[in-house]
Design a protein around this motif. Structure first.
Motif, mmCIF file in Angstrom:
data_model
loop_
_atom_site.group_PDB
_atom_site.id
_atom_site.type_symbol
_atom_site.label_atom_id
_atom_site.label_comp_id
_atom_site.label_asym_id
_atom_site.label_seq_id
_atom_site.Cartn_x
_atom_site.Cartn_y
_atom_site.Cartn_z
ATOM 1 N N VAL A 95 25.437 -28.422 -13.266
ATOM 2 C CA VAL A 95 26.067 -29.004 -12.073
ATOM 3 C C VAL A 95 25.616 -30.454 -11.919
ATOM 4 C CG1 VAL A 95 26.377 -28.820 -9.575
ATOM 5 C CG2 VAL A 95 26.087 -26.744 -10.948
ATOM 6 N N ARG A 96 26.592 -31.335 -11.692
ATOM 7 C CA ARG A 96 26.274 -32.749 -11.460
ATOM 8 C C ARG A 96 27.088 -33.261 -10.281
ATOM 9 N NH1 ARG A 96 27.098 -36.787 -16.423
ATOM 10 N NH2 ARG A 96 29.300 -36.291 -16.054
ATOM 11 N N ASP A 97 26.412 -33.956 -9.366
ATOM 12 C CA ASP A 97 27.085 -34.548 -8.212
ATOM 13 C C ASP A 97 27.747 -35.860 -8.612
ATOM 14 O OD1 ASP A 97 26.251 -32.516 -6.462
ATOM 15 O OD2 ASP A 97 24.333 -33.516 -6.106
ATOM 16 N N ASN A 98 29.005 -36.011 -8.235
ATOM 17 C CA ASN A 98 29.736 -37.242 -8.516
ATOM 18 C C ASN A 98 29.622 -38.219 -7.349
ATOM 19 O OD1 ASN A 98 30.682 -36.311 -11.045
ATOM 20 N ND2 ASN A 98 32.329 -35.169 -10.030
ATOM 21 N N ALA A 99 29.931 -39.464 -7.605
ATOM 22 C CA ALA A 99 29.813 -40.512 -6.593
ATOM 23 C C ALA A 99 30.742 -40.267 -5.411
ATOM 24 C CB ALA A 99 30.108 -41.878 -7.215
ATOM 25 N N ASP A 100 31.864 -39.588 -5.642
ATOM 26 C CA ASP A 100 32.825 -39.344 -4.561
ATOM 27 C C ASP A 100 32.490 -38.109 -3.732
ATOM 28 O OD1 ASP A 100 33.423 -37.283 -6.261
ATOM 29 O OD2 ASP A 100 35.498 -37.888 -6.654
ATOM 30 N N GLY A 101 31.324 -37.500 -4.007
ATOM 31 C CA GLY A 101 30.899 -36.332 -3.250
ATOM 32 C C GLY A 101 31.311 -35.002 -3.856
ATOM 33 N N SER A 102 32.135 -35.040 -4.891
ATOM 34 C CA SER A 102 32.537 -33.807 -5.572
ATOM 35 C C SER A 102 31.447 -33.385 -6.562
ATOM 36 C CB SER A 102 33.864 -34.009 -6.306
ATOM 37 O OG SER A 102 33.706 -34.972 -7.335
ATOM 38 N N ILE A 120 19.854 -31.795 -23.385
ATOM 39 C CA ILE A 120 20.333 -33.183 -23.401
ATOM 40 C C ILE A 120 21.159 -33.456 -22.144
ATOM 41 C CG2 ILE A 120 21.929 -34.784 -24.539
ATOM 42 C CD1 ILE A 120 20.973 -33.649 -27.224
ATOM 43 N N ALA A 121 22.048 -32.507 -21.799
ATOM 44 C CA ALA A 121 22.867 -32.676 -20.591
ATOM 45 C C ALA A 121 21.997 -32.777 -19.349
ATOM 46 C CB ALA A 121 23.844 -31.510 -20.457
ATOM 47 N N ALA A 122 20.912 -32.000 -19.308
ATOM 48 C CA ALA A 122 20.033 -31.998 -18.138
ATOM 49 C C ALA A 122 19.165 -33.242 -18.080
ATOM 50 C CB ALA A 122 19.154 -30.739 -18.156
ATOM 51 N N ARG A 123 18.588 -33.623 -19.205
ATOM 52 C CA ARG A 123 17.611 -34.724 -19.205
ATOM 53 C C ARG A 123 18.257 -36.103 -19.263
ATOM 54 N NH1 ARG A 123 12.600 -32.936 -17.514
ATOM 55 N NH2 ARG A 123 12.337 -30.791 -18.248
ATOM 56 N N LEU A 124 19.371 -36.222 -19.956
ATOM 57 C CA LEU A 124 20.006 -37.531 -20.101
ATOM 58 C C LEU A 124 21.335 -37.641 -19.349
ATOM 59 C CD1 LEU A 124 19.420 -38.278 -23.915
ATOM 60 C CD2 LEU A 124 17.974 -38.883 -21.964
ATOM 61 N N GLY A 125 21.957 -36.502 -19.075
ATOM 62 C CA GLY A 125 23.278 -36.531 -18.449
ATOM 63 C C GLY A 125 23.268 -36.320 -16.955
#
Length: 254
Positions: free
Chosen positions: A82-89, A209-214
């Motif tokens: 899960v990653r939070d986007n700048a637009d709040g999504s 990689i997704a967790a540490r760099l993404g």
């Protein structure tokens, strides 16, 4: 003492001569076996472990006592990223198997894909499943490429209502431009959100990689294919991960 005797007797029965009463009692003094037997006997609905045990020490009692669901031949796992986007999504992805099956067979990969897609759906992901490789649509030749391509073909038959494609490279899976260039017409290439890795080496490296760099938060490994909700923690987990995995595990018991 009566409850412990009952638990020992049940465990001896489940192990079918593979453990003596003395061995069962000794194992039940360990948290991983004791907790698993609580679930098996209906005294607990689910189990979250692993903060002080390896993944193998969490999975072994589950396999021995809880066993796999009817129709499942293996226990597998996935991570929800899960990653939070700048637009709040929020951006959500599913990745499997990153923790359990070191060298999965073609049929194992099909089962991993089915279980990972189901898990993705429970987290609000509409799964578009990519079978990953270092090859896209036969661009390279290797036994592992053939395995992923054939596993993908079987998964398409097993999941006719879920978009599945492969084999494909990761850039083809996530970039619409690259995906449609390398794999034109694919309903998945460029839009994948559920990733099936060829083995644990690739999967474990990929999700980290997704967790540490993404910038993705990784929730898991969520164990799939068991007869009851039992999940694992990393021994490097922090309190927030324990809290969130506890909620996930409890939700699986509903």
């Amino acid at each position: 003492y009566a409850e412990m005797d009952e638990m020992v007797a049940k465990m001896v029965e489940l192990r079918k001569g593979k453990m003596t009463p003395e061995q069962c009692k000794a194992n039940l003094l360990k948290g991983n076996y004791f907790g698993t037997m609580l679930v098996k006997m209906g005294k607990a609905d689910c189990l979250l472990g692993g903060a002080t045990y390896s993944t193998a020490d969490t999975v072994r009692p589950a396999l021995q006592l809880i066993k796999t669901k009817p129709g499942n031949s293996i226990v597998s796992s996935c991570f929800i990223m899960v990653r939070d986007n700048a637009d709040g999504s929020q951006e959500k992805l599913a990745m499997g198997d990153c923790a359990i099956n070191i060298h999965p067979t073609e049929d194992n990969l099909v089962e991993i894909a089915q279980e990972t897609a189901k898990c993705a759906q429970t987290f609000g992901i509409d799964p578009k499943v990519a079978f990953l490789s270092f090859s896209t649509k036969g661009s390279a030749k290797d036994d592992s490429v053939t395995m992923m391509a054939e596993a993908c073909a079987k998964a398409k038959e097993a999941m006719p209502d879920v978009p599945v494609d492969g084999e494909m490279q990761f850039d083809a899976a996530v970039s619409p431009t690259v995906g449609q260039l390398k794999f034109p017409g694919s309903p998945v290439a460029g839009y994948a959100n559920t990733f099936i890795f060829p083995d644990v080496t690739a999967g474990n490296i990929g999700y980290k990689i997704a967790a540490r760099l993404g910038g993705f938060a990784a929730y898991g490994p969520i164990l799939l294919g068991l007869n009851a909700p039992i999940n694992d923690l990393s021994r490097g987990c922090v309190a927030d991960e324990v809290y969130k995995m506890a909620i996930i595990t409890a939700s699986q018991a509903l």
